[in-house]
Design an enzyme around this catalytic site. Structure first.
Site, short mmCIF file in Angstrom:
data_model
loop_
_atom_site.label_atom_id
_atom_site.label_comp_id
_atom_site.label_asym_id
_atom_site.label_seq_id
_atom_site.Cartn_x
_atom_site.Cartn_y
_atom_site.Cartn_z
N HIS A 175 -9.91 -47.78 34.43
CA HIS A 175 -8.85 -48.80 34.42
C HIS A 175 -9.42 -50.11 34.93
O HIS A 175 -10.18 -50.11 35.90
CB HIS A 175 -7.68 -48.36 35.32
CG HIS A 175 -6.44 -49.13 35.09
ND1 HIS A 175 -6.24 -50.39 35.62
CD2 HIS A 175 -5.33 -48.84 34.38
CE1 HIS A 175 -5.06 -50.83 35.24
NE2 HIS A 175 -4.49 -49.92 34.48
N ASP A 206 -2.16 -42.49 31.22
CA ASP A 206 -2.13 -41.89 29.88
C ASP A 206 -2.68 -40.46 29.86
O ASP A 206 -2.28 -39.65 29.02
CB ASP A 206 -2.94 -42.76 28.90
CG ASP A 206 -2.17 -44.00 28.48
OD1 ASP A 206 -0.93 -43.99 28.59
OD2 ASP A 206 -2.81 -44.98 28.05
#
Ligand SMILES: CC(=O)SCCNC(=O)CCNC(=O)[C@H](O)C(C)(C)COP(=O)(O)OP(=O)(O)OC[C@H]1O[C@@H](n2cnc3c(N)ncnc32)[C@H](O)[C@@H]1OP(=O)(O)O
Ligand SMILES: O=C([O-])CC(=O)C(=O)O
Length: 386
Positions: free
Chosen positions: A260, A312
């Site tokens: 991320h 996710d």
């Protein structure tokens, strides 16, 4: 003029906001002063809608009124439904969603009103209609009959019902609601930035959301949840995930659902939330191997790359067990994020300055057409200049 260039605008402050902030050091996602994870465990998605739009958590009367307002906007233009049937079966549902969002704009009488009050009402309309574009867009493309929204179900219950065609069990509805909260808002991801950039020209909220849909489709952003589930299905069993990941890593492939920009090598608190939800769901559905497979994947990525899962990674198997088709994972993400994006567009319109950055020019200078006997009209394609 500052000539400092940050590739990907990493760590660049793009806006002032009172909406949200990622406090990575303290592992907290701040949402109008609250901790998102605490909210996800204690309130509902409707409360988040109220919090995002009004700045405070709604009282129970305000929540009821908000739900009434949303349900009163369930009416959906029949012509747009008919238009959704024109997409071919191979259509990507994010493209269908992007088109649906653009199409319903023309039915909004307040489209060109940028006032806070009108933007609030348009946000409610979008929240009422986007889940319908998601569910009925899927139905149109897969040649199934449309389904009508049910006002006797909660907002979240109805969304899941419209996708699966089945009234959800209470625990399924709760898990889905928690996932909508997890996806609701996340500071300044690419899609929200895209929406704010669009809104900064005084473009309307529908256009800004359509731009965000286009951004979210990419696999480096929202599209990762679909890619994660395809990978988990490709693996099939617990014993096969480590060899598959090692093979992908040896070929320098990116593993979807890990890493991320902001958390970098730290954990995404929403992934932990969804991992807990998955643990509940696998018990209910007797699918414990799916959780074990995900946990092995998480351990391999930590060991090999020092990378942690993002939202996710665990949202994907949760959606799979809720009976949501894979091609709807990213559209569902967008439906949940609609409230965050609307809040950002409202904030942008209220305190606007046009986004217009500069470049660090690396090309040639001082060329003149008369100095060249050729004009390049396409890559590798030269035409004599006469
Ligand atoms: C809800 C969301 O939208 S969360 C994001 C969902 N997206 C994904 O899960 C896609 C997979 N993840 C990624 O591609 C990245 O981690 C991103 C795009 C999310 C963030 O990337 P950036 O901040 O731009 O980091 P960048 O791409 O520069 O990667 C830094 C290093 O980590 C590696 N890396 C980052 N993520 C991954 C990954 N998922 N798998 C393998 N390696 C990775 C890169 O290869 C790079 O290594 P290098 O320095 O040896 O070349
Ligand atoms: O913040 C980001 O860059 C991506 C993300 O996790 C989100 O949009 O939820």
């Amino acid at each position: 003029m500052s000539t400092q260039y940050q590739p990907g605008l990493e760590n660049v402050i793009a806006s002032e906001t009172t909406i949200s902030y990622l406090d990575v050091e303290n592992e907290e996602i701040v949402l109008r002063g609250y901790n998102l994870i605490e909210l996800a465990k204690q309130v509902t998605y409707l409360d988040i809608v109220g919090l995002m739009l009004d700045g405070t958590l709604p009282t129970s009367d305000q929540r009821i009124s908000l739900e009434d307002q949303l349900k009163s906007e369930y009416d959906f233009p029949q012509d747009v439904l008919s238009m959704l049937k024109l997409f071919p079966e191979k259509a990507n549902l994010m493209d269908v969603l992007r088109t649906g969002v653009s199409a319903i704009a023309s039915y909004d009488d307040e489209l060109e009103d940028r006032s806070r009050e009108a933007n609030y009402r348009k946000s409610i309309r979008l929240l009422a209609k986007v889940p319908q574009i998601v569910a009925n867009g899927y139905r149109a493309v897969s040649k199934q009959p449309f389904v009508e929204p049910r006002k006797d179900l909660s907002y979240t219950g109805n969304f899941l019902y419209m996708i699966t065609g089945k009234e959800p069990m209470k625990m399924e509805e709760m898990v889905f609601d928690q996932s909508l909260i997890a996806y609701s808002e996340h500071e300044m991801p690419n899609s929200t930035f895209a929406a704010r950039v669009i809104a900064s020209t005084q473009a309307d909220i529908y256009g800004a959301l359509a731009g965000a849909v286009a951004s979210l489709k990419g696999t480096l952003h929202g599209g990762a949840n679909e890619a994660v589930m395809k990978m988990l299905l490709e693996v099939g069993s617990e014993a096969d995930i480590e060899p598959l990941l090692m093979d992908k890593l040896s070929r320098k492939e990116r593993i979807m659902g890990f890493g991320h920009r902001v958390y970098m090598k730290k954990v995404d608190p929403r992934a932990v939330l969804m991992k807990e939800a998955l643990a509940e769901l696998v018990k209910e559905k007797n699918q414990q191997e799916l959780l074990r497979m995900c946990v092995i994947g998480e351990e391999v990525m930590k060991r090999e790359k020092g990378l942690y899962p993002n939202l996710d990674y665990y949202a994907a198997p949760v959606y799979h067990l809720l009976g949501i088709p894979i091609e709807l994972f990213t559209p569902v993400f967008l439906a949940a994020r609609t409230i965050g994006i609307c809040a950002h567009v409202i904030e942008q319109h209220e305190n606007n300055r046009l986004f217009r950055p500069r470049v660090l020019y690396k090309g040639p200078r001082n060329l003149h057409p008369q100095d060249s006997s050729y004009i390049q009209i396409g890559e590798g394609e030269l035409n004599e200049h006469c």
